[in-house]
Design a protein around this motif. Structure first.
Motif, PDB file in Angstrom:
ATOM      1  N   ARG A 156      41.814  41.363  46.736  1.00  0.00           N
ATOM      2  CA  ARG A 156      42.717  42.500  46.890  1.00  0.00           C
ATOM      3  C   ARG A 156      42.103  43.589  47.754  1.00  0.00           C
ATOM      4  O   ARG A 156      40.879  43.772  47.776  1.00  0.00           O
ATOM      5  CB  ARG A 156      43.100  43.079  45.532  1.00  0.00           C
TER       6      ARG A 156
ATOM      7  N   LEU B 153      40.968  40.056  35.960  1.00  0.00           N
ATOM      8  CA  LEU B 153      41.146  41.513  35.986  1.00  0.00           C
ATOM      9  C   LEU B 153      39.837  42.221  35.642  1.00  0.00           C
ATOM     10  O   LEU B 153      39.427  43.165  36.320  1.00  0.00           O
ATOM     11  CB  LEU B 153      42.228  41.930  34.982  1.00  0.00           C
TER      12      LEU B 153
ATOM     13  N   SER C 159      45.353  48.811  43.171  1.00  0.00           N
ATOM     14  CA  SER C 159      44.891  48.371  41.857  1.00  0.00           C
ATOM     15  C   SER C 159      45.143  46.874  41.685  1.00  0.00           C
ATOM     16  O   SER C 159      45.890  46.254  42.448  1.00  0.00           O
ATOM     17  CB  SER C 159      45.630  49.135  40.760  1.00  0.00           C
ATOM     18  N   SER C 160      44.526  46.299  40.651  1.00  0.00           N
ATOM     19  CA  SER C 160      44.730  44.882  40.357  1.00  0.00           C
ATOM     20  C   SER C 160      46.198  44.592  40.020  1.00  0.00           C
ATOM     21  O   SER C 160      46.764  43.589  40.453  1.00  0.00           O
ATOM     22  CB  SER C 160      43.839  44.456  39.188  1.00  0.00           C
TER      23      SER C 160
ATOM     24  N   TYR D  68      42.536  49.309  35.718  1.00  0.00           N
ATOM     25  CA  TYR D  68      43.442  48.290  36.208  1.00  0.00           C
ATOM     26  C   TYR D  68      44.667  48.829  36.931  1.00  0.00           C
ATOM     27  O   TYR D  68      45.500  48.079  37.418  1.00  0.00           O
ATOM     28  CB  TYR D  68      43.845  47.371  35.051  1.00  0.00           C
TER      29      TYR D  68
ATOM     30  N   ALA E  49      37.270  41.840  38.438  1.00  0.00           N
ATOM     31  CA  ALA E  49      37.594  42.671  39.594  1.00  0.00           C
ATOM     32  C   ALA E  49      37.289  44.136  39.340  1.00  0.00           C
ATOM     33  O   ALA E  49      36.986  44.891  40.273  1.00  0.00           O
ATOM     34  CB  ALA E  49      39.069  42.501  39.954  1.00  0.00           C
TER      35      ALA E  49
ATOM     36  N   LEU F 258      43.698  38.687  43.087  1.00  0.00           N
ATOM     37  CA  LEU F 258      42.888  39.700  42.409  1.00  0.00           C
ATOM     38  C   LEU F 258      41.505  39.841  43.046  1.00  0.00           C
ATOM     39  O   LEU F 258      41.017  40.943  43.267  1.00  0.00           O
ATOM     40  CB  LEU F 258      42.749  39.351  40.928  1.00  0.00           C
ATOM     41  N   GLN F 259      40.899  38.710  43.361  1.00  0.00           N
ATOM     42  CA  GLN F 259      39.543  38.738  43.902  1.00  0.00           C
ATOM     43  C   GLN F 259      39.496  39.251  45.341  1.00  0.00           C
ATOM     44  O   GLN F 259      38.494  39.832  45.768  1.00  0.00           O
ATOM     45  CB  GLN F 259      38.933  37.330  43.823  1.00  0.00           C
TER      46      GLN F 259
ATOM     47  N   SER G  94      40.919  47.115  48.398  1.00  0.00           N
ATOM     48  CA  SER G  94      40.362  48.079  47.447  1.00  0.00           C
ATOM     49  C   SER G  94      41.218  49.335  47.300  1.00  0.00           C
ATOM     50  O   SER G  94      41.039  50.101  46.353  1.00  0.00           O
ATOM     51  CB  SER G  94      38.945  48.475  47.859  1.00  0.00           C
TER      52      SER G  94
END
Length: 212
Positions: free
Chosen positions: A80, A143, A85-86, A211, A146, A77-78, A82
């Motif tokens: 990812r 989530l 999406s998460s 999200y 992020a 998640l951190q 851009s």
């Protein structure tokens, strides 16, 4: 787990792994509830105090890689891309773990034995439920972070719950497939199919939030 660079940390890691290996072997042979901490210490050739220095609770020796898996989820998640999406980042993580034949999605006789040991212990089942809740909370916070939202954002909590439900069903059905067919590749295919299907549902449910 990465090897620490300094000698003291390497020695500590080696001791932890020796304790974990001894515990895993004894749990598989006799069941979790029938094994004492003293027996694990003896098998690992360490003192009882040393065992508790590494594992505060007996069940922590059984779930010794859960923290590492949580870090993998957080990292996905951190870090990812851009463009995604998460929720999509976690779907991609599932596919990457399977492609790498990761320990966490390794459906085999060994992992099946691990599940059977857990099912045979009420203590382990209770701890598994607590870990599920802790992981859902961690995912919700990751989530929200992020997406630049507060950690109590209701949409993040909902998304995390849906993600946990999807991954849980995927694991359960994949392990059931392996148990019935003995085919690890087919089990992984079932795992990914459910992850993909669940992600579609989460995308639909989370429309209008940051999200998806």
């Amino acid at each position: 787990m990465p090897t620490p660079p300094d000698r003291r940390s390497r020695k500590r890691l080696a001791t932890r792994e020796a304790i974990s290996d001894a515990a895993t072997r004894l749990f598989a042979e006799r069941g979790f509830d029938q094994v004492t901490v003293e027996e694990i210490a003896t098998a690992a050739d360490v003192g009882r105090k040393t065992v508790f220095n590494h594992f505060p609770r007996k069940e922590d020796m059984f779930f010794d890689r859960i923290e590492e898996f949580g870090e993998i989820l957080q990292g996905a998640l951190q870090q990812r891309d851009s463009r995604f999406s998460s929720v999509e980042a976690l779907r991609q993580l599932a596919h990457r773990l399977v492609a790498e034949d990761s320990y966490y999605v390794n459906f085999s006789a060994v992992s099946h034995s691990w599940i059977e040991t857990m099912v045979g212990s009420e203590t382990l089942q209770a701890r598994a439920r607590a870990i599920r809740d802790e992981t859902a909370q961690m995912i919700a916070e990751a989530l929200a972070e992020a997406a630049g939202q507060t950690t109590t954002d209701p949409s993040a909590v909902l998304a995390a719950g849906l993600l946990m439900a999807t991954w849980t069903v995927a694991f359960v059905q994949a392990r059931r497939t392996f148990q019935q067919q003995g085919d690890a590749v087919q089990a992984q295919a079932v795992f990914l199919a459910i992850i993909d299907q669940g992600t579609v549902g989460i995308d639909a449910a989370m429309q209008g939030t940051p999200y998806v």
